[in-house]
Design a protein around this motif. Sequence first.
Motif, PDB file in Angstrom:
ATOM      1  N   VAL A   1      14.958   7.248 -41.043  1.00  0.00           N
ATOM      2  CA  VAL A   1      13.690   7.878 -40.688  1.00  0.00           C
ATOM      3  C   VAL A   1      13.205   7.320 -39.353  1.00  0.00           C
ATOM      4  O   VAL A   1      13.073   6.106 -39.200  1.00  0.00           O
ATOM      5  CB  VAL A   1      12.642   7.652 -41.801  1.00  0.00           C
ATOM      6  N   ALA A   2      12.933   8.212 -38.408  1.00  0.00           N
ATOM      7  CA  ALA A   2      12.442   7.804 -37.092  1.00  0.00           C
ATOM      8  C   ALA A   2      10.933   7.641 -37.106  1.00  0.00           C
ATOM      9  O   ALA A   2      10.388   6.779 -36.414  1.00  0.00           O
ATOM     10  CB  ALA A   2      12.847   8.828 -36.036  1.00  0.00           C
ATOM     11  N   ASN A   3      10.240   8.474 -37.890  1.00  0.00           N
ATOM     12  CA  ASN A   3       8.785   8.432 -37.945  1.00  0.00           C
ATOM     13  C   ASN A   3       8.363   8.558 -39.400  1.00  0.00           C
ATOM     14  O   ASN A   3       8.492   9.624 -39.999  1.00  0.00           O
ATOM     15  CB  ASN A   3       8.201   9.575 -37.103  1.00  0.00           C
ATOM     16  N   ARG A   4       7.852   7.492 -39.966  1.00  0.00           N
ATOM     17  CA  ARG A   4       7.474   7.489 -41.388  1.00  0.00           C
ATOM     18  C   ARG A   4       6.309   8.424 -41.690  1.00  0.00           C
ATOM     19  O   ARG A   4       6.198   8.945 -42.785  1.00  0.00           O
ATOM     20  CB  ARG A   4       7.147   6.083 -41.846  1.00  0.00           C
ATOM     21  N   GLN A   5       5.439   8.625 -40.725  1.00  0.00           N
ATOM     22  CA  GLN A   5       4.282   9.504 -40.941  1.00  0.00           C
ATOM     23  C   GLN A   5       4.689  10.967 -41.033  1.00  0.00           C
ATOM     24  O   GLN A   5       4.163  11.714 -41.845  1.00  0.00           O
ATOM     25  CB  GLN A   5       3.248   9.307 -39.839  1.00  0.00           C
ATOM     26  N   THR A   6       5.641  11.380 -40.187  1.00  0.00           N
ATOM     27  CA  THR A   6       6.050  12.785 -40.178  1.00  0.00           C
ATOM     28  C   THR A   6       7.313  13.039 -40.989  1.00  0.00           C
ATOM     29  O   THR A   6       7.641  14.182 -41.284  1.00  0.00           O
ATOM     30  CB  THR A   6       6.301  13.277 -38.739  1.00  0.00           C
ATOM     31  N   GLY A   7       8.051  11.963 -41.314  1.00  0.00           N
ATOM     32  CA  GLY A   7       9.318  12.124 -42.032  1.00  0.00           C
ATOM     33  C   GLY A   7      10.469  12.538 -41.131  1.00  0.00           C
ATOM     34  O   GLY A   7      11.553  12.861 -41.603  1.00  0.00           O
ATOM     35  N   GLU A   8      10.260  12.503 -39.818  1.00  0.00           N
ATOM     36  CA  GLU A   8      11.292  12.895 -38.858  1.00  0.00           C
ATOM     37  C   GLU A   8      12.530  12.008 -39.011  1.00  0.00           C
ATOM     38  O   GLU A   8      12.423  10.785 -39.093  1.00  0.00           O
ATOM     39  CB  GLU A   8      10.736  12.777 -37.436  1.00  0.00           C
ATOM     40  N   ILE A   9      13.704  12.636 -39.057  1.00  0.00           N
ATOM     41  CA  ILE A   9      14.971  11.914 -39.196  1.00  0.00           C
ATOM     42  C   ILE A   9      15.453  11.474 -37.812  1.00  0.00           C
ATOM     43  O   ILE A   9      15.395  12.244 -36.849  1.00  0.00           O
ATOM     44  CB  ILE A   9      16.037  12.805 -39.876  1.00  0.00           C
ATOM     45  N   ALA A  10      15.962  10.261 -37.719  1.00  0.00           N
ATOM     46  CA  ALA A  10      16.447   9.709 -36.457  1.00  0.00           C
ATOM     47  C   ALA A  10      17.744  10.392 -36.035  1.00  0.00           C
ATOM     48  O   ALA A  10      18.598  10.706 -36.866  1.00  0.00           O
ATOM     49  CB  ALA A  10      16.674   8.205 -36.599  1.00  0.00           C
ATOM     50  N   LEU A  11      17.860  10.585 -34.725  1.00  0.00           N
ATOM     51  CA  LEU A  11      19.056  11.188 -34.142  1.00  0.00           C
ATOM     52  C   LEU A  11      19.648  10.220 -33.130  1.00  0.00           C
ATOM     53  O   LEU A  11      18.916   9.482 -32.466  1.00  0.00           O
ATOM     54  CB  LEU A  11      18.718  12.510 -33.448  1.00  0.00           C
ATOM     55  N   ASP A  12      20.973  10.251 -32.992  1.00  0.00           N
ATOM     56  CA  ASP A  12      21.653   9.437 -31.992  1.00  0.00           C
ATOM     57  C   ASP A  12      21.225   9.930 -30.603  1.00  0.00           C
ATOM     58  O   ASP A  12      21.256  11.130 -30.332  1.00  0.00           O
ATOM     59  CB  ASP A  12      23.170   9.553 -32.167  1.00  0.00           C
ATOM     60  N   ARG A  13      20.844   9.024 -29.738  1.00  0.00           N
ATOM     61  CA  ARG A  13      20.353   9.400 -28.405  1.00  0.00           C
ATOM     62  C   ARG A  13      21.429  10.052 -27.547  1.00  0.00           C
ATOM     63  O   ARG A  13      21.136  10.895 -26.716  1.00  0.00           O
ATOM     64  CB  ARG A  13      19.794   8.184 -27.680  1.00  0.00           C
ATOM     65  N   GLU A  14      22.677   9.647 -27.732  1.00  0.00           N
ATOM     66  CA  GLU A  14      23.764  10.173 -26.899  1.00  0.00           C
ATOM     67  C   GLU A  14      24.360  11.464 -27.440  1.00  0.00           C
ATOM     68  O   GLU A  14      24.663  12.370 -26.680  1.00  0.00           O
ATOM     69  CB  GLU A  14      24.859   9.117 -26.743  1.00  0.00           C
ATOM     70  N   THR A  15      24.545  11.548 -28.758  1.00  0.00           N
ATOM     71  CA  THR A  15      25.253  12.705 -29.329  1.00  0.00           C
ATOM     72  C   THR A  15      24.341  13.686 -30.042  1.00  0.00           C
ATOM     73  O   THR A  15      24.750  14.808 -30.314  1.00  0.00           O
ATOM     74  CB  THR A  15      26.319  12.237 -30.333  1.00  0.00           C
ATOM     75  N   GLY A  16      23.131  13.247 -30.387  1.00  0.00           N
ATOM     76  CA  GLY A  16      22.230  14.113 -31.150  1.00  0.00           C
ATOM     77  C   GLY A  16      22.558  14.169 -32.629  1.00  0.00           C
ATOM     78  O   GLY A  16      21.937  14.903 -33.383  1.00  0.00           O
ATOM     79  N   ALA A  17      23.534  13.378 -33.074  1.00  0.00           N
ATOM     80  CA  ALA A  17      23.942  13.369 -34.487  1.00  0.00           C
ATOM     81  C   ALA A  17      22.863  12.732 -35.357  1.00  0.00           C
ATOM     82  O   ALA A  17      22.197  11.771 -34.944  1.00  0.00           O
ATOM     83  CB  ALA A  17      25.248  12.597 -34.657  1.00  0.00           C
ATOM     84  N   LYS A  18      22.693  13.264 -36.554  1.00  0.00           N
ATOM     85  CA  LYS A  18      21.760  12.701 -37.537  1.00  0.00           C
ATOM     86  C   LYS A  18      22.271  11.315 -37.942  1.00  0.00           C
ATOM     87  O   LYS A  18      23.470  11.121 -38.157  1.00  0.00           O
ATOM     88  CB  LYS A  18      21.702  13.626 -38.750  1.00  0.00           C
ATOM     89  N   LEU A  19      21.355  10.347 -38.047  1.00  0.00           N
ATOM     90  CA  LEU A  19      21.729   8.978 -38.400  1.00  0.00           C
ATOM     91  C   LEU A  19      21.410   8.684 -39.864  1.00  0.00           C
ATOM     92  O   LEU A  19      20.416   9.160 -40.399  1.00  0.00           O
ATOM     93  CB  LEU A  19      21.017   7.984 -37.498  1.00  0.00           C
ATOM     94  N   MET A  20      22.264   7.901 -40.472  1.00  0.00           N
ATOM     95  CA  MET A  20      22.118   7.480 -41.858  1.00  0.00           C
ATOM     96  C   MET A  20      22.051   5.960 -41.890  1.00  0.00           C
ATOM     97  O   MET A  20      22.547   5.283 -40.994  1.00  0.00           O
ATOM     98  CB  MET A  20      23.318   7.940 -42.690  1.00  0.00           C
TER      99      MET A  20
END
Length: 116
Positions: free
Chosen positions: A23-42
């Motif tokens: 989670v990139a932002n706990r308030q919005t629930g936004e999922i983190a993405l890799d800065r270079e590839t845009g891939a979803k991070l786990m």
Amino acid sequence: MRQIPVDTSAASIMAAQPPQPKVANRQTGEIALDRETGAKLMTVDVMFVLDGNAEIMTVVIPESGVPADLAMGTPVALTGLVARPWENEFNGQKRHGISFRAVAVTSLADAGAKAA
């Protein structure tokens, strides 16, 4: 950013928790993405055992490098594991630590079953 390669050859590693979206932002629930590839991070919590000492550590891995059926207690290998020191300031408080990132996590349970 500094990256320190981590040698896992002498360690035993197993999944401590099933993979979760980072989670990139706990308030919005936004999922983190890799800065270079845009891939979803786990995130995968693993138990890292070396010389009789066990540590639980959280490893960030691109979604494509995480098997869908990874279960708690599964022996795993971490490909391309690196440690990244970090530091930030929040509300006037300095914080620092080490984050871990890998290219992939692979179950070793299948490999053991095939060898038997």
